[in-house]
Design an enzyme around this catalytic site. Structure first.
Site, mmCIF file in Angstrom:
data_model
loop_
_atom_site.group_PDB
_atom_site.id
_atom_site.type_symbol
_atom_site.label_atom_id
_atom_site.label_comp_id
_atom_site.label_asym_id
_atom_site.label_seq_id
_atom_site.Cartn_x
_atom_site.Cartn_y
_atom_site.Cartn_z
ATOM 1 C CB THR A 61 -7.873 10.846 -0.211
ATOM 2 O OG1 THR A 61 -6.696 11.391 -0.807
ATOM 3 C CG2 THR A 61 -7.879 11.170 1.275
ATOM 4 N N GLY A 62 -7.099 8.378 -2.566
ATOM 5 C CA GLY A 62 -7.230 8.063 -3.997
ATOM 6 C C GLY A 62 -8.247 6.949 -4.209
ATOM 7 C CE LYS B 271 -7.996 15.813 -1.003
ATOM 8 N NZ LYS B 271 -8.228 14.629 -1.806
ATOM 9 C CB ILE C 227 -0.188 -1.699 -4.268
ATOM 10 C CG1 ILE C 227 -0.309 -2.119 -2.791
ATOM 11 C CG2 ILE C 227 -1.218 -2.416 -5.137
ATOM 12 C CD1 ILE C 227 0.009 -3.555 -2.513
ATOM 13 C CD GLU D 32 5.724 -13.672 -13.637
ATOM 14 O OE1 GLU D 32 4.561 -13.991 -13.363
ATOM 15 O OE2 GLU D 32 6.075 -12.511 -13.873
ATOM 16 C CG HIS E 130 3.830 -9.795 -14.362
ATOM 17 N ND1 HIS E 130 3.770 -11.025 -13.750
ATOM 18 C CD2 HIS E 130 2.735 -9.117 -13.959
ATOM 19 C CE1 HIS E 130 2.677 -11.081 -13.010
ATOM 20 N NE2 HIS E 130 2.022 -9.938 -13.121
#
Lengths: 292, 379
Positions: free
Chosen positions: A17-18, A43, A97, A210, A248
């Protein structure tokens, strides 16, 4: 075929719900991902987008839906607990994430997950997509196309750039995995190389690394010994100054270690074709006789 | 975030580690007063976030308070690696019998905190690792249990022969580990850990680096940030939610995403230019962020051309376009700008830009090449 996620993925969204969670859940549903549940404490009982039931806890969500995968969109200070909760609820794969998870938290999360044989992708990553089958995370579905190139990367938008170049040239992807830009991550290059090597539908692999750490060097050694499929690699940060964190948390040259030059040399030694710029991905795949 | 030596000393002291006297001064008069209070010889040490302080002349021995004042006069205000020294630490000179190294780092490969000790202290530990790796002992810590007493003793025996010193060092190591965890550190080190002729074990120097991701939940540590000792443009960027690192070239870069930002810098170099900066506007799109980004880039007089490289995902290209139009409406650009946008709401962005008299490209190589050309032409 694909790696880690496919049509059998039954997904719970933690933080559905964010702001980010709801936006990307809609995108995942549109892409065809089986989003079977969402979790936001307090919720429980609501329904998201007219079809996804929301629960208060992961335990309830997994018990009610048989979910096998979760994706975490909660704010960074709650992310470690969300990962523990998902592991306790019994999912096999967690994709985190959230950006900004303290590294000390990750040192405790990793042994917890290893003991329970749960795979984590991330944190601080764009997630994964198996084009045409399933998307977990935030990689835009519109730039991808079904195909046989496996993509693994520490970056987000740079991955999109490379996927975009591939798709434009007619090279589709079996799976694209964003492993994340943090110093301690759940799934590394070697895990993805092993999975792509075992996947019959992946014919070639693109690795985007990287500066910082030694993951790419170790992956190169692993590839030389265990991977038969052609690999094309890129390292971002050739012009990065030492001792500075380049956005990063994990992208930092410490002392003389973790430089782009060192990683590119390791790639070359392992027989990995090195891109000088993202656009080289297509010509190098062609050189390796990988069919589009 | 780096802490100053005097701040790190205070955290070690709070954890119970024996640290010699010392006090921090912002003026030569304060330095003199501190030296007078201690009596005898002192060391005046620049408090600055840069390695190689000693070689740069930022660490000086003084035989008395008057000389301490003279040293402080020279050191305060001096520039070390581009950073101005605002404070000095004044400590009494110590009698040193031996120097060791003790540190805790977050080890990426083993995914654990690792204790690292060496009897070859007082010098750069990376140099010890490179030349005499046998003089270093490393021990991985299970973060769920912390540094156990027998582990600390094992490390202590690697440093000292005398049992009282082994015990003292073991206690210090456990306190150091606790201080590291409490500060949310990615590194905590004592270099050198000394023994005095009468057998005491003391932490003579201290260094703590804090994981930026810990600052939200540690307001006490976050309050130690000393913005006066940082590059002002980098501070401004951070406060706006951007990541900016200044470099020396002439192509100002504004990119979304750290990996793409690095790849953009690399491509500038590939086409014969030099990037003026690393700048990541982050994932969320907010026109105001773009305005600040442009302010920061254009404030650098070396910038001869500006390059935007946006791959829209979460970032919406139209938001970036609106930011560019707003910023250039407020202050007219003195240098040419090249804009590359592709992805989410690309068409809308192109319309917004064209209406304001800008053109946009969709190919990264083409955009970088043009920006390098324009910067070269202006030089």
């Amino acid at each position: 075929m694909s790696i880690f996620i496919d049509r059998a993925t039954k997904l719970v969204v933690q933080g559905i719900t964010g702001r980010d969670g709801s936006f990307h859940t809609k995108q995942m549903l549109e892409y065809g991902t089986h989003v079977v549940a969402g979790v936001t404490p307090g919720k429980g009982g609501q329904t998201f987008a007219d079809k996804v039931p929301v629960f208060d806890t992961m335990a309830e969500a997994v018990a009610a839906t048989g979910a096998n995968t979760s994706v975490v969109y909660v704010p960074s200070r709650f992310a470690a607990d969300a990962v523990y909760e998902a592991a306790d609820a019994g999912v096999r794969l967690i994709v985190c994430i959230s950006e900004g998870v303290p590294v000390l938290d990750m040192t405790r999360v990793m042994p917890y997950l290893r003991e329970r044989k749960v795979r984590l992708i991330g944190p601080n990553c764009p997630g994964a997509i198996s084009p045409g089958r399933c998307k977990v995370g935030i990689i835009p579905g519109s730039i991808c196309r079904e195909g046989t190139v496996g993509v693994v990367s520490r970056s987000g938008t740079l991955t999109y750039e490379v996927i975009h170049q591939l798709t434009r040239a007619g090279y589709g992807q079996s799976s694209c995995i964003g492993i994340g830009g943090d110093p301690i991550i759940g799934t590394n290059f070697i895990d993805c190389l092993a999975a792509f090597e075992a996947d019959p539908d992946t014919k070639a692999i693109v690795m985007i690394g990287e500066i910082g750490g030694t993951d790419e060097q170790q992956a190169a050694e692993y590839a030389a010994a265990h991977v038969t499929k052609p690999i094309v690699g890129f390292i971002a940060g050739q012009t990065a100054p030492p001792g500075r964190r380049m956005g990063h948390a994990g992208a930092i040259i410490s002392g003389a270690s973790g430089t782009a030059a060192e990683k590119m040399a390791a790639f070359t030694r392992a027989g990995i074709a090195v891109m000088k710029r993202p656009a080289d991905v297509v010509s190098l795949l062609k050189e390796r006789r990988v069919a589009a | 975030m780096n802490l100053h030596e005097y701040q790190a000393r205070a955290l070690l002291q709070a954890a119970g580690i024996p640290v010699p006297d010392g006090d921090v001064a912002a003026t030569p008069a304060e330095a003199e007063a501190i030296a007078k209070r201690f009596g005898g010889g002192v060391v005046v040490k620049a408090q600055v976030h840069a390695g190689g302080r000693g070689k740069a002349g930022g660490v000086k021995l003084a035989k008395d308070a008057a000389e301490a004042r003279a040293h402080a006069e020279k050191i305060l205000g001096m520039t070390i690696k581009g950073l101005t020294v605002e404070k000095v630490l004044v400590v009494p000179t110590a009698d040193i019998a031996s120097e060791s190294y003790v540190g805790v780092i977050l080890d990426r490969a083993s995914q654990r905190p690792v204790l690292m000790v060496s009897p070859a202290g007082g010098i750069d530990i990376e140099e010890v690792a490179a030349t005499t790796p046998g003089k270093i002992m490393k021990l991985g810590v299970d973060p769920r249990f912390g540094l156990l007493p027998h582990q600390a003793m094992q490390l202590g025996f690697f440093l000292y022969d005398e049992l009282p010193q082994v015990r003292a060092a073991a206690a210090i190591m456990r306190q150091l580990y606790d201080a590291f965890v409490r500060a949310g550190g990615s590194l905590a080190e004592i270099n050198p850990l000394i023994t005095t002729p009468d057998g005491a074990v003391l932490a003579l120097d201290a260094k703590i680096v804090v994981d930026d991701n810990e600052l939200d939940r540690r307001p006490g540590i976050a309050a130690l940030r000393d913005t006066a000792s940082e590059n002002p443009a980098e501070v401004k960027a951070r406060e706006a939610g951007l990541t900016f690192i200044k470099l020396d070239g002439s192509v100002g870069c504004c990119v979304n995403g750290a990996g793409l930002a690095m790849a953009t810098m690399d491509l500038v170099k590939y086409y014969g230019g030099e990037p003026a900066n690393f700048l990541d506007i982050g994932g969320s799109s907010n026109p105001e962020k773009v305005v600040v980004a442009l302010e920061i880039i254009t404030a650098d007089p070396r910038v001869k051309a500006i390059l935007f490289n946006i791959f829209g995902g979460i970032t919406r290209c139209d938001d970036v376009a609106n930011g560019i139009v707003t910023a250039t409406g407020r202050t007219k650009l003195a240098v040419p700008i090249v804009i590359r946008l592709t992805g989410t709401n690309e068409e809308l962005a192109v319309k917004i830009l064209e209406r304001a008299g800008f053109s946009a490209l969709t190919d990264m190589d083409e955009a970088v090449k043009r920006a390098v050309e324009l910067a070269g032409r202006a030089a």
